[in-house]
Design a protein around this motif. Sequence first.
Motif, PDB file in Angstrom:
ATOM      1  N   GLU A   1       0.831  -1.193   0.000  1.00  0.00           N
ATOM      2  CA  GLU A   1       0.000   0.000   0.000  1.00  0.00           C
ATOM      3  C   GLU A   1       0.874   1.255   0.000  1.00  0.00           C
ATOM      4  OE1 GLU A   1      -3.123   0.507  -0.269  1.00  0.00           O
ATOM      5  OE2 GLU A   1      -4.212  -1.304   0.327  1.00  0.00           O
ATOM      6  N   VAL A   2       0.775   2.072  -1.048  1.00  0.00           N
ATOM      7  CA  VAL A   2       1.574   3.300  -1.128  1.00  0.00           C
ATOM      8  C   VAL A   2       0.746   4.445  -1.716  1.00  0.00           C
ATOM      9  CG1 VAL A   2       3.834   2.190  -1.262  1.00  0.00           C
ATOM     10  CG2 VAL A   2       2.498   2.515  -3.355  1.00  0.00           C
ATOM     11  N   LEU A   3      -0.563   4.491  -1.405  1.00  0.00           N
ATOM     12  CA  LEU A   3      -1.403   5.493  -2.041  1.00  0.00           C
ATOM     13  C   LEU A   3      -1.091   6.897  -1.531  1.00  0.00           C
ATOM     14  CD1 LEU A   3      -3.547   5.895  -4.130  1.00  0.00           C
ATOM     15  CD2 LEU A   3      -5.292   5.624  -2.368  1.00  0.00           C
ATOM     16  N   GLY A   4      -0.758   7.039  -0.233  1.00  0.00           N
ATOM     17  CA  GLY A   4      -0.268   8.342   0.204  1.00  0.00           C
ATOM     18  C   GLY A   4      -1.135   9.078   1.198  1.00  0.00           C
ATOM     19  N   ASP A   5      -0.921  10.419   1.260  1.00  0.00           N
ATOM     20  CA  ASP A   5      -1.492  11.302   2.285  1.00  0.00           C
ATOM     21  C   ASP A   5      -1.189  10.759   3.692  1.00  0.00           C
ATOM     22  OD1 ASP A   5      -2.432  13.151   0.511  1.00  0.00           O
ATOM     23  OD2 ASP A   5      -4.456  13.192   1.306  1.00  0.00           O
ATOM     24  N   PRO A   6       0.099  10.492   3.985  1.00  0.00           N
ATOM     25  CA  PRO A   6       0.414   9.947   5.310  1.00  0.00           C
ATOM     26  C   PRO A   6       0.282  11.008   6.390  1.00  0.00           C
ATOM     27  CG  PRO A   6       2.431  10.482   4.160  1.00  0.00           C
ATOM     28  CD  PRO A   6       1.308  10.738   3.185  1.00  0.00           C
ATOM     29  N   ILE A   7      -0.013  10.565   7.586  1.00  0.00           N
ATOM     30  CA  ILE A   7       0.032  11.383   8.807  1.00  0.00           C
ATOM     31  C   ILE A   7       0.665  10.530   9.894  1.00  0.00           C
ATOM     32  CG2 ILE A   7      -1.348  12.374  10.678  1.00  0.00           C
ATOM     33  CD1 ILE A   7      -1.256  14.228   8.378  1.00  0.00           C
ATOM     34  N   VAL A   8       1.612  11.110  10.639  1.00  0.00           N
ATOM     35  CA  VAL A   8       2.160  10.412  11.799  1.00  0.00           C
ATOM     36  C   VAL A   8       1.783  11.192  13.056  1.00  0.00           C
ATOM     37  CG1 VAL A   8       4.038   9.399  10.494  1.00  0.00           C
ATOM     38  CG2 VAL A   8       4.389  11.578  11.610  1.00  0.00           C
ATOM     39  N   MET A   9       1.660  10.494  14.164  1.00  0.00           N
ATOM     40  CA  MET A   9       1.230  11.115  15.407  1.00  0.00           C
ATOM     41  C   MET A   9       1.903  10.389  16.574  1.00  0.00           C
ATOM     42  SD  MET A   9      -2.713  11.839  16.603  1.00  0.00           S
ATOM     43  CE  MET A   9      -3.032  10.189  17.204  1.00  0.00           C
ATOM     44  N   TYR A  10       2.130  11.147  17.647  1.00  0.00           N
ATOM     45  CA  TYR A  10       2.638  10.535  18.871  1.00  0.00           C
ATOM     46  C   TYR A  10       1.598  10.711  19.963  1.00  0.00           C
ATOM     47  CZ  TYR A  10       5.317   9.777  23.132  1.00  0.00           C
ATOM     48  OH  TYR A  10       5.736   9.328  24.368  1.00  0.00           O
ATOM     49  N   ASP A  11       1.192   9.621  20.573  1.00  0.00           N
ATOM     50  CA  ASP A  11       0.240   9.605  21.685  1.00  0.00           C
ATOM     51  C   ASP A  11       1.056   9.619  22.976  1.00  0.00           C
ATOM     52  OD1 ASP A  11      -1.547   8.917  23.693  1.00  0.00           O
ATOM     53  OD2 ASP A  11      -2.678   7.506  22.448  1.00  0.00           O
ATOM     54  N   GLN A  12       1.220  10.810  23.585  1.00  0.00           N
ATOM     55  CA  GLN A  12       2.104  10.946  24.737  1.00  0.00           C
ATOM     56  C   GLN A  12       1.595  10.176  25.943  1.00  0.00           C
ATOM     57  OE1 GLN A  12       3.184  14.976  25.685  1.00  0.00           O
ATOM     58  NE2 GLN A  12       4.077  14.437  27.667  1.00  0.00           N
ATOM     59  N   ILE A  13       0.294  10.144  26.122  1.00  0.00           N
ATOM     60  CA  ILE A  13      -0.260   9.477  27.311  1.00  0.00           C
ATOM     61  C   ILE A  13      -0.018   7.970  27.250  1.00  0.00           C
ATOM     62  CG2 ILE A  13      -2.400   8.926  28.526  1.00  0.00           C
ATOM     63  CD1 ILE A  13      -2.012  12.195  26.607  1.00  0.00           C
ATOM     64  N   ALA A  14      -0.146   7.396  26.047  1.00  0.00           N
ATOM     65  CA  ALA A  14       0.081   5.948  25.888  1.00  0.00           C
ATOM     66  C   ALA A  14       1.519   5.629  25.521  1.00  0.00           C
ATOM     67  CB  ALA A  14      -0.848   5.404  24.804  1.00  0.00           C
TER      68      ALA A  14
END
Length: 988
Positions: free
Chosen positions: A153-166
């Motif tokens: 899968e390489v379709l795109g529009d990536p988003i990365v996030m960090y969940d600080q609490i977890a």
Amino acid sequence: MMKNIYFLYTFIFLFHLSLIAQTNESAGPVHVDSAKAVLSGSLSKAKLVPPSTDFKLYNPRNRGINKVVPGKGLPNTVDPAIQTKMGELKAKSPLFTFTAASTRSTPSDPTGVVGPNHYLNAWNSAFSIWDKSGNQIVPPASLASIGGEFENEVLGDPIVMYDQIADRYIISQFSETPDSFLIAVSQGPDPVNDGWYTYRFTTNDVLPDYPKMSLWSDGYYITTNKNTNTADQSPVVYTLERDKMLQGQSAKIISFPLPGIETNGFYSPAGFQTMGPQLPPRGNAPIIFLQDDAWAGVNEDHLKLWLINVNWSNPSASTISESQELGRSSGVSPFMATFDGGSFTNLAQPGNAPEIDALQATMMYMTQYRRFGTHNSVVLNFVVDVEPSAAEHAGIRWYELRQQSDGGPWSVYQEGTYAPDKRDRFSGSIGIDARGNIGMGYTVLDDSPSDPVYPSIRYTGRFVNDDLGIMTLEEQSIAKGQSPNPNSRYGDYAHLSIDPVDGVTFWHNGEYFEGVNRVNKVGVFRIAGDEPNDVGAISLLSPTNATLTNSEVIKVKIRNFGTNAQSGFPVTYSINGGAEVTEIFTGSLAASSSTEFTFSQTADLSEIGTTYEIMVSTGLNNDSSPANDSFVEQVKNLPPRDVGITSIDAPITGQNLSGSEEVTVTIENFGGKPQQDIPVSYQIGNNAPVKEVYNPVVPVGQNAIYTFSEKANLSASGRYKITARTRLENDFDTSNDSETKSVANLDCIPEGSDCSFGDGISYFELGEILNERIPCGDGYIDFLGASTDLDRSKGTFTVTVKSYFAEEDFEKFSMWVDLDDNGVFSDSERVLTSKVIPKADTAFSFDFDLPIDAPLGQHLLRIRAGDTRYEGDLNNPCEVMDYGTTHDYSVNITDSTLNIADFILNEANLVVVTEENSQYRVIMETSFDETLRLTVHNVLGQKLLENQLFNNGDAYVYELDMSYAAPGVYLLRVGTRKVGKVTRFIVK
């Protein structure tokens, strides 16, 4: 064809408006589904798939343009919240920067987050992982390398996030096989070695374009750009069951509409992203979007909030409700969030590169929420056109909203529009640190030939206690662009995150260009003080530009940038590099705060017209940052009396102007003392001036609007030159006294043509007229102030035009010159007829001729262009075209073959107009523009006066004072020493 589809869209849209009126303020879920986790192991080198290095255009946007209603929406002048001056606080350079990606993916869509030990970044359609010193741990790899549901899968529009609490990382992208979200959640705090849970959440057969992810207490929230025409009823916002995903268990997805939303094409709402170590209470998850009153169905610019309450045990009982609309009464100033009628080529680059998409109608990523002891804050930003009446000028409108208690209403704590100079700023990402300081990264662009700036990445910010609405830090660079964007598509978002370890270090990831490569650069910077001892002088409070004396009080602002309170340190000033004056600050200056300091010793700044350079510094022992200790500012001793006209605000070009048009001007006080009872006048052409007096006080550096009581007669069709001036006695600088404006009473003004598809003229060049990036407007724009000379003896002239639209040779161009000056463009005055513009956004030149006997002097010029397949005759200058534009300019016809004798003796008409108190106005109308001489003799042949005479654009005009002369007959001559024109006049 596109426009036929648009007519169908218009019908559907109007029908949809009737549905909106019936929409309830709350709604339930539109779709509920679930997905199982697929486990993926650690990111071993053997599993990494190299990313593609070929050029690829990712995801041409699933959207239509943001169509505006012509003439609708505020502001129609400069943005009322604009910050026009760079912050005065010296900011620290980035702690370090590093290149996170270099790719030919178009756009690259940079995204990245910092955690306790790693920095995870992604782009279309790959990722890499770094340590927090900028060393790469996992080299660039395709997103397919994650495995599980991400495999292939390489379709795109990536988003990365960090969940600080977890203490977990999340990666998302969308898929269309089937339409769905792909979500990867790290199984532990180490994104390299702990493995991933991957999910495929389907989205009910609609591609979830432009997804943005955020964290709230009861789920991960994703907003999208989809179902544009039915966003109030169809799935737009999605909630993922966070608690189950963190455990790798089967998890639900619930989708919601946005009841009451108005969309007119592409749109991008946002959820509140929780920052810091503490989650908000469960429920009432906010979603926010901007609503522009230039769109249909929106009566006032505002921020609109919804609240989502999820019931994971009974998903059908979940709800979304309209919560608040924060408009002008709530502190939201008018904004223009749509560019070029909604089209996606907006901001000019240096050279001939394509114009860049400004990313309009988008709540930029991220919308950061943070909890403090006394309140909750959220910061957000979006791009605006800061000068809607002129060519596009992009600035960043930003907000801090505050909530005084959990579950309470949100209010505007501060707003600002960051546009500190003429350059474009857009693609912003904003954050608020654990101390309440705000940082913002963004892109800067400038097509100025004298000082070009290719797309570059910079940042600014403000301290928590600074004056509200101002980014107080001096702008700093993260990356300087090396080349233009070769494509109008720009990174769909930038991404700023905050280090969870200290809560105050910002990590910003944005896009710039090196040759054909799109480079994602990360800049790491800090606003909060991190040294115990750091004090500096930051600004001069007084004196300011004024009429100054020999005993001026020097008052400054000083700031404690450090973490310790300070007292007993020296403060110094000097004038023009002279002797230093040093005194001691004896109070207590708390950490991260500012105060005023007034020197007891005054300064001599008494020389009129002199600009004084004032240097101020602090001298704290053991100061850790000497670079921010001092500043230098200039103060000018202004002459006491200096006023002038800076603009003529009315009348404006129109149809059927009357014999009683109001004349309104702006008066500015350039001098150093307040002024009142200012003599002002206006003059139509070379007629007698209308003289009145403006009585109220105009403070130093301020302006005032004045409307003359005597109206102007503009009832005859044609072009008028209006000159307004002040006549203050003993005025220091007469060069700024007057202003001139061209206004026309026209037979017709074809307003109302649709140019939102790019039809009409976007670029016009003729002689000295060069008009680039022409805005759409309502189909008609008055450019009468732009003029050029056309020498009728030279034969052929060349005009160059561009249009944003061209299809099958139907986009055509015509041009007229109003040679008889009657304000009517007749067929015989048409000099170009239906010239084809065969290619969009490409310059085409056309030749035309003027009659050899074309009347000399100033004339109106009209141009029209449009799609000739639809209603409205291009060659009828009065008809409204369905698709196109009409613009008016001025031209001055000259003839270089005529000699000076021809001009003066044959072409010119010399008259002397008698006014009151032995004042006369000498007028000789001609297009000849060399300097002539004026002389006055009595009947005995004695010369009383000799002076130079200059053409004001339409004629030679001279104000002649004969109050000193005896009654009798006098001779007045205008010309050169060899040839001239003579007339008699009488002094009574």
